[in-house]
Design a protein around this motif. Structure first.
Motif, mmCIF file in Angstrom:
data_model
loop_
_atom_site.group_PDB
_atom_site.id
_atom_site.type_symbol
_atom_site.label_atom_id
_atom_site.label_comp_id
_atom_site.label_asym_id
_atom_site.label_seq_id
_atom_site.Cartn_x
_atom_site.Cartn_y
_atom_site.Cartn_z
ATOM 1 N N GLU A 31 -58.392 54.403 -8.958
ATOM 2 C CA GLU A 31 -59.218 54.051 -10.108
ATOM 3 C C GLU A 31 -60.521 54.820 -10.043
ATOM 4 N N LEU A 32 -61.101 55.017 -11.205
ATOM 5 C CA LEU A 32 -62.362 55.751 -11.304
ATOM 6 C C LEU A 32 -63.525 54.762 -11.306
ATOM 7 N N ASP A 33 -64.485 54.992 -10.424
ATOM 8 C CA ASP A 33 -65.706 54.189 -10.410
ATOM 9 C C ASP A 33 -66.602 54.712 -11.532
ATOM 10 N N GLN A 34 -66.850 53.889 -12.525
ATOM 11 C CA GLN A 34 -67.603 54.320 -13.704
ATOM 12 C C GLN A 34 -69.055 54.661 -13.370
ATOM 13 N N ALA A 35 -69.627 54.016 -12.369
ATOM 14 C CA ALA A 35 -71.034 54.255 -12.024
ATOM 15 C C ALA A 35 -71.235 55.608 -11.358
ATOM 16 N N THR A 36 -70.322 56.000 -10.471
ATOM 17 C CA THR A 36 -70.510 57.239 -9.717
ATOM 18 C C THR A 36 -69.633 58.388 -10.208
ATOM 19 N N GLY A 37 -68.564 58.067 -10.948
ATOM 20 C CA GLY A 37 -67.644 59.106 -11.392
ATOM 21 C C GLY A 37 -66.722 59.573 -10.278
ATOM 22 N N VAL A 38 -66.583 58.780 -9.236
ATOM 23 C CA VAL A 38 -65.752 59.128 -8.078
ATOM 24 C C VAL A 38 -64.555 58.169 -8.041
ATOM 25 N N PHE A 39 -63.403 58.699 -7.666
ATOM 26 C CA PHE A 39 -62.203 57.874 -7.574
ATOM 27 C C PHE A 39 -62.204 57.071 -6.281
ATOM 28 N N TYR A 40 -61.695 55.844 -6.369
ATOM 29 C CA TYR A 40 -61.497 55.014 -5.188
ATOM 30 C C TYR A 40 -60.060 54.499 -5.221
ATOM 31 N N TYR A 41 -59.641 53.890 -4.133
ATOM 32 C CA TYR A 41 -58.245 53.493 -3.984
ATOM 33 C C TYR A 41 -58.182 51.999 -3.717
ATOM 34 N N MET A 42 -57.205 51.333 -4.351
ATOM 35 C CA MET A 42 -57.107 49.890 -4.226
ATOM 36 C C MET A 42 -55.676 49.490 -3.896
ATOM 37 N N GLU A 43 -55.554 48.632 -2.888
ATOM 38 C CA GLU A 43 -54.255 48.060 -2.554
ATOM 39 C C GLU A 43 -54.091 46.820 -3.428
ATOM 40 N N GLU A 44 -53.127 46.842 -4.317
ATOM 41 C CA GLU A 44 -53.002 45.796 -5.331
ATOM 42 C C GLU A 44 -52.714 44.418 -4.749
ATOM 43 N N SER A 45 -51.933 44.326 -3.693
ATOM 44 C CA SER A 45 -51.565 43.006 -3.160
ATOM 45 C C SER A 45 -52.755 42.289 -2.510
ATOM 46 N N SER A 46 -53.595 43.027 -1.794
ATOM 47 C CA SER A 46 -54.718 42.389 -1.097
ATOM 48 C C SER A 46 -56.047 42.532 -1.839
ATOM 49 N N GLY A 47 -56.106 43.480 -2.775
ATOM 50 C CA GLY A 47 -57.370 43.736 -3.470
ATOM 51 C C GLY A 47 -58.325 44.599 -2.655
ATOM 52 N N LYS A 48 -57.850 45.087 -1.496
ATOM 53 C CA LYS A 48 -58.683 45.937 -0.638
ATOM 54 C C LYS A 48 -59.002 47.243 -1.348
ATOM 55 N N ARG A 49 -60.291 47.629 -1.290
ATOM 56 C CA ARG A 49 -60.726 48.881 -1.926
ATOM 57 C C ARG A 49 -61.265 49.822 -0.857
ATOM 58 N N SER A 50 -61.051 51.120 -1.087
ATOM 59 C CA SER A 50 -61.519 52.113 -0.122
ATOM 60 C C SER A 50 -61.819 53.413 -0.842
ATOM 61 N N TRP A 51 -62.823 54.128 -0.327
ATOM 62 C CA TRP A 51 -63.118 55.466 -0.839
ATOM 63 C C TRP A 51 -62.168 56.482 -0.225
ATOM 64 N N VAL A 52 -61.484 56.105 0.859
ATOM 65 C CA VAL A 52 -60.591 57.004 1.588
ATOM 66 C C VAL A 52 -59.178 56.874 1.024
ATOM 67 N N ARG A 53 -58.603 57.998 0.633
ATOM 68 C CA ARG A 53 -57.227 58.004 0.120
ATOM 69 C C ARG A 53 -56.289 57.796 1.303
ATOM 70 N N PRO A 54 -55.437 56.760 1.265
ATOM 71 C CA PRO A 54 -54.564 56.490 2.412
ATOM 72 C C PRO A 54 -53.525 57.601 2.624
ATOM 73 N N GLY A 55 -53.359 57.969 3.877
ATOM 74 C CA GLY A 55 -52.328 58.932 4.247
ATOM 75 C C GLY A 55 -52.639 60.377 3.953
ATOM 76 N N PHE A 56 -53.906 60.726 3.724
ATOM 77 C CA PHE A 56 -54.215 62.120 3.403
ATOM 78 C C PHE A 56 -55.399 62.592 4.232
ATOM 79 N N ARG A 57 -55.195 63.730 4.892
ATOM 80 C CA ARG A 57 -56.264 64.406 5.638
ATOM 81 C C ARG A 57 -56.498 65.748 4.961
ATOM 82 N N PRO A 58 -57.705 65.987 4.466
ATOM 83 C CA PRO A 58 -57.956 67.279 3.816
ATOM 84 C C PRO A 58 -57.987 68.405 4.829
ATOM 85 N N PRO A 59 -57.748 69.640 4.379
ATOM 86 C CA PRO A 59 -57.798 70.774 5.313
ATOM 87 C C PRO A 59 -59.220 71.030 5.785
ATOM 88 N N GLY A 60 -59.326 71.650 6.954
ATOM 89 C CA GLY A 60 -60.641 72.056 7.453
ATOM 90 C C GLY A 60 -61.211 71.042 8.292
#
Length: 152
Positions: free
Chosen positions: A123-152
């Motif tokens: 989902e997009l955070d309207q205040a910052t314009g940055v996407f965040y990730y939410m686990e629907e069953s628990s409602g847990k929110r995170s700025w970190v995309r689960p299961g992804f490590r960027p290069p570098g």
């Protein structure tokens, strides 16, 4: 009633107050304000004085040195990972829709952005314009995309 008024006048007469000699400042001593970044004392604490001081080379150099020693720790932590992910994913998003182009497919840089795990949504955070990730069953929110490590 006259007795009460005269007593009241005596106890609140400003001329009867005594000041302690250690509370009165020395007439030639100016207050000095310590600036943490430049390790110097400022003689005046005003917005204009602080602004002028922060433009100086000594302040800028010490500011940089102060924060450089904390960069590896920050980058290794969750906010460093989130920042790195968001910076990378910004290059893979469609400008009009915001959707990741080629999710689950190797990009031109050889990196695969895996799809979100089951039960997660982006989902997009309207205040910052940055996407965040939410686990629907628990409602847990995170700025970190689960299961992804960027290069570098």
């Amino acid at each position: 009633a006259d007795i009460l008024r005269s007593h009241h006048r005596k106890t609140h007469d400003p001329s009867s107050y005594k000041t302690s000699p250690h509370l009165t400042p020395h007439p030639t001593t100016m207050p000095r304000f310590f600036d943490d970044y430049s390790n110097t004392y400022l003689t005046h604490d005003s917005a204009a004085g602080r602004k002028q001081q922060r433009r100086g080379w000594k302040f800028r150099e010490n500011f940089k040195l102060h924060y450089e020693k904390h960069l590896p720790e920050w980058r290794a932590g969750p906010m460093g990972l989130a920042s790195a992910q968001q910076a990378y994913l910004r290059t893979r998003r469609h400008p009009a829709t915001g959707q990741i182009v080629g999710e689950g497919v190797m990009g031109p840089d050889g990196v695969v952005v895996p799809p979100l795990p089951e039960g997660w949504k982006e989902e997009l955070d309207q205040a910052t314009g940055v996407f965040y990730y939410m686990e629907e069953s628990s409602g847990k929110r995170s700025w970190v995309r689960p299961g992804f490590r960027p290069p570098g």
